[in-house]
Design an enzyme around this catalytic site. Structure first.
Site, short mmCIF file in Angstrom:
data_model
loop_
_atom_site.label_atom_id
_atom_site.label_comp_id
_atom_site.label_asym_id
_atom_site.label_seq_id
_atom_site.Cartn_x
_atom_site.Cartn_y
_atom_site.Cartn_z
CG HIS A 62 -1.92 0.98 1.39
ND1 HIS A 62 -1.66 2.29 1.68
CD2 HIS A 62 -3.27 0.88 1.25
CE1 HIS A 62 -2.80 2.96 1.74
NE2 HIS A 62 -3.80 2.13 1.47
CG ASP B 88 0.01 -2.60 6.39
OD1 ASP B 88 -0.87 -2.59 7.27
OD2 ASP B 88 -0.09 -1.96 5.33
CD GLN C 102 -7.04 -4.55 3.98
OE1 GLN C 102 -8.03 -5.26 4.22
NE2 GLN C 102 -7.16 -3.31 3.58
CE LYS D 115 -7.64 -0.40 5.93
NZ LYS D 115 -8.38 0.33 4.91
CB CYS E 138 -3.68 3.32 -1.68
SG CYS E 138 -4.93 4.58 -1.48
#
Lengths: 165, 416
Positions: B130, B206, B209, B232, B374
């Site tokens: 991202h 990261d 997600q 999220k 992104c």
């Protein structure tokens, strides 16, 4: 809520399925300008060949959605053979068509600017793009090729000024 | 891998916890398939934030009156919940509240990066990242001659780790996505952390997600830093989490300067306070922290393993339904039944532009994302400008997938 038929008019889909003036032109004499829509990653490339103050030829390549592609296709058909002053006028009218409606969408009614600048009759097929303003996110798609055209005209003007001096 | 959700997991009941999913658009109930961009939130989160403002609000770490102390307690309790969710060894000191994951990356690049990366130093990213894990480092590269190496994606939409030892050799940091927001691929972090640590590099993952969808244990994963975000994970916008091992945070200089992050200020200098507050200048997002805490409590009441199992079987159903019904679809990501695959399904639909696909789906009240997500370098690698992306969460069911398929029939009809 605006219906899809406002957006995807038959004439728009026709230009999308069979785009006019697709391709490239030799540079020079044409200028080549790239336009980007950061929202969707669309990229178009405009080739503009101006001779004696009028558009001798114009081509579009690159990728985009049905709105950006059909707007570009209609634009090329509308400006081919026209002189630069007429093209500039058309750009102004097209952009005001895209913004006047935005102002009308505002809850407190119209702004001070008069809304009667555009004569829809002079627009021909381009009038079909009017429905796009009901889908504000897509306005950028419709104006992408027009902004790229402005860039190309500006570039030509700068070149002409530089060669005059 | 066939997994059966526990009988306690009932999608209908879960759906009814989310007020927005009751919304009717053009005579149809909303089908929300864009949770990878931002999830919806349950009533308990909205109530917790509302209750906080109605009964408790005062600035934290300042007042000595009862409601100020209560606000501080609720804020710090949220920190513990945010840390326990990822099994942080020392949540009270290692969890920093940020605005989002993007801010977490900017914090690390600004603070850790400026202290530790100098001309000639190497960091490793991947070409599937991202922009949040690309641009802060590219900004640093404009100031300093650092080298950025990229782990490539292979043809199965996974990171190519075949020469990972060579790629991380000499690096100071390896920063990778734990789950791709485009491909749905869940990264196999183990070979990366092993090679990186052997090379003396730190590993940042990261988790944006992954944390909302799978059990994440930073100690078992052996990562050094990890970011995730509230919105999220059924929480509010405006709050994210940076976790890092305490000894890393202690060595890092502050990021933003101001109130809350200092122990003393004179007219000719300042000294910083302890972690984590050293990185939380100014009045923090208190209600958002309370909301995030409520979201984590909700998630734990459903059970992350139940959520994972449900998503896995629904993802398989979705991929199969799409591939069986549409010859023109190309899914950019691991196939049905693949291991380490989350519920993010990006695809090309013939040569119809994603914006047109999403616009017609909206007419069917189906919400999907269209665009580059992104991740422009990844789009270039895939050879597209944009994709259409449907992403799943605990409140989605097979009816939602069927609505997507029906919507795509409409797309095909419109543009054929």
């Amino acid at each position: 809520m605006a219906g899809l038929e406002d957006l995807y008019r038959e004439i728009i889909l026709d230009h999308y399925r069979s785009p006019r003036n697709r391709g490239e032109l030799p540079t020079p004499p044409a200028v080549r300008v790239e336009g980007f829509n950061p929202l969707c990653g669309d990229e178009i490339v405009l080739y503009l060949d101006v001779e004696n103050g009028s558009v001798r030829d114009v081509k579009i390549s690159g990728q985009g959605c049905s709105i950006s592609q059909s707007s570009a296709s209609m634009m090329t058909a509308a400006i081919k053979g026209k002189d630069i002053a007429e093209v500039r006028g058309l750009i102004r009218s097209f952009k005001s068509m895209m913004t006047i409606h935005e102002a009308q969408l505002e809850p407190d009614g119209a702004r001070d600017e008069p809304a009667a600048l555009v004569d829809p009759d002079s627009f021909g097929e381009l009038a079909a793009l009017q429905g796009v303003v009901k889908f504000p996110v897509r306005i950028k798609c419709a104006t992408l090729s027009w902004n790229t055209l402005v860039q190309a005209l500006d570039e030509l003007e700068t070149k002409a000024m530089n060669s005059d001096s | 891998m066939a997994t059966v959700a526990s009988p306690a997991f009932d999608v209908e009941t879960i759906k009814s916890d989310f007020p927005l999913l009751d919304r009717v658009q053009a005579g149809r109930k909303i089908v929300f398939l864009d949770s990878a961009a931002s999830s919806q939130r349950p009533r308990s989160v909205l109530n917790a934030m509302d209750d906080y403002y109605q009964t408790t609000h005062a600035n934290v770490h300042r007042g000595v009156y009862a409601i100020a102390e209560e606000a501080t307690r609720r804020y710090e309790e949220a920190r513990l919940l945010a840390g326990r969710l990822i099994n942080a060894p020392d949540p009270a000191r290692e969890i920093i509240f940020t605005k989002n994951v993007t801010e977490a990356y900017n914090l690390v690049a600004y603070s850790w990066g400026r202290k530790n990366l100098h001309d000639g130093d190497v960091i490793v990213l991947t070409e599937t990242e991202h922009h949040a894990n690309l641009v802060p480092w590219l900004m640093l590269q404009e100031e300093r001659k650092i080298t950025i190496r990229y782990i490539a994606m292979d043809d199965d939409y996974r990171l190519d780790l075949s020469d990972i030892e060579a790629v991380v050799d000499g690096a100071k940091l390896v920063s990778v996505t734990a789950a791709s927001n485009v491909l749905g691929t869940i990264t196999d972090l183990e070979p990366i952390t092993r090679a990186a640590h052997r090379a003396g590099a730190l590993v940042m993952a990261d988790g944006a997600q992954l944390v909302p969808h799978r059990r994440v244990d930073v100690q078992a994963l052996d990562v050094d830093l990890l970011g995730y975000t509230g919105h999220k994970l059924m929480g509010p916008t405006g709050i994210g989490v940076l976790w890092a091992r305490a000894e890393i945070l202690e060595e890092m200089p502050p990021f933003l300067g101001g109130g809350e992050m200092i122990s003393d200020v004179r007219l000719d200098g300042f000294s910083t306070t302890d972690i984590p507050w050293k990185f939380e200048a100014g009045t923090p997002p208190i209600a958002e922290a309370v909301g995030l805490g409520a979201a984590i409590t909700y998630l734990e009441s459903i059970g992350i393993d139940n959520i994972a199992a449900h998503e896995q079987s629904l993802t398989n159903y979705a991929i199969r339904s799409l591939q069986e019904r549409f010859d023109e679809i190309e899914i950019f990501g691991p196939g049905a039944d693949a291991e380490r695959r989350g519920g993010v399904i990006s695809f090309r639909f013939g040569d119809i532009h994603p914006h047109d696909v999403a616009q017609v789906l909206d007419e069917h009240a189906v919400c999907v994302r269209a665009g580059h997500h992104c991740a422009k370098p990844l789009m270039r690698r895939l050879g597209v400008n944009a994709t259409t992306r449907a992403s799943l969460y605990l409140y989605n069911d097979e009816h939602d997938i069927d609505a997507l398929v029906a919507g795509l029939e409409g797309v095909r009809k419109m543009f054929s």
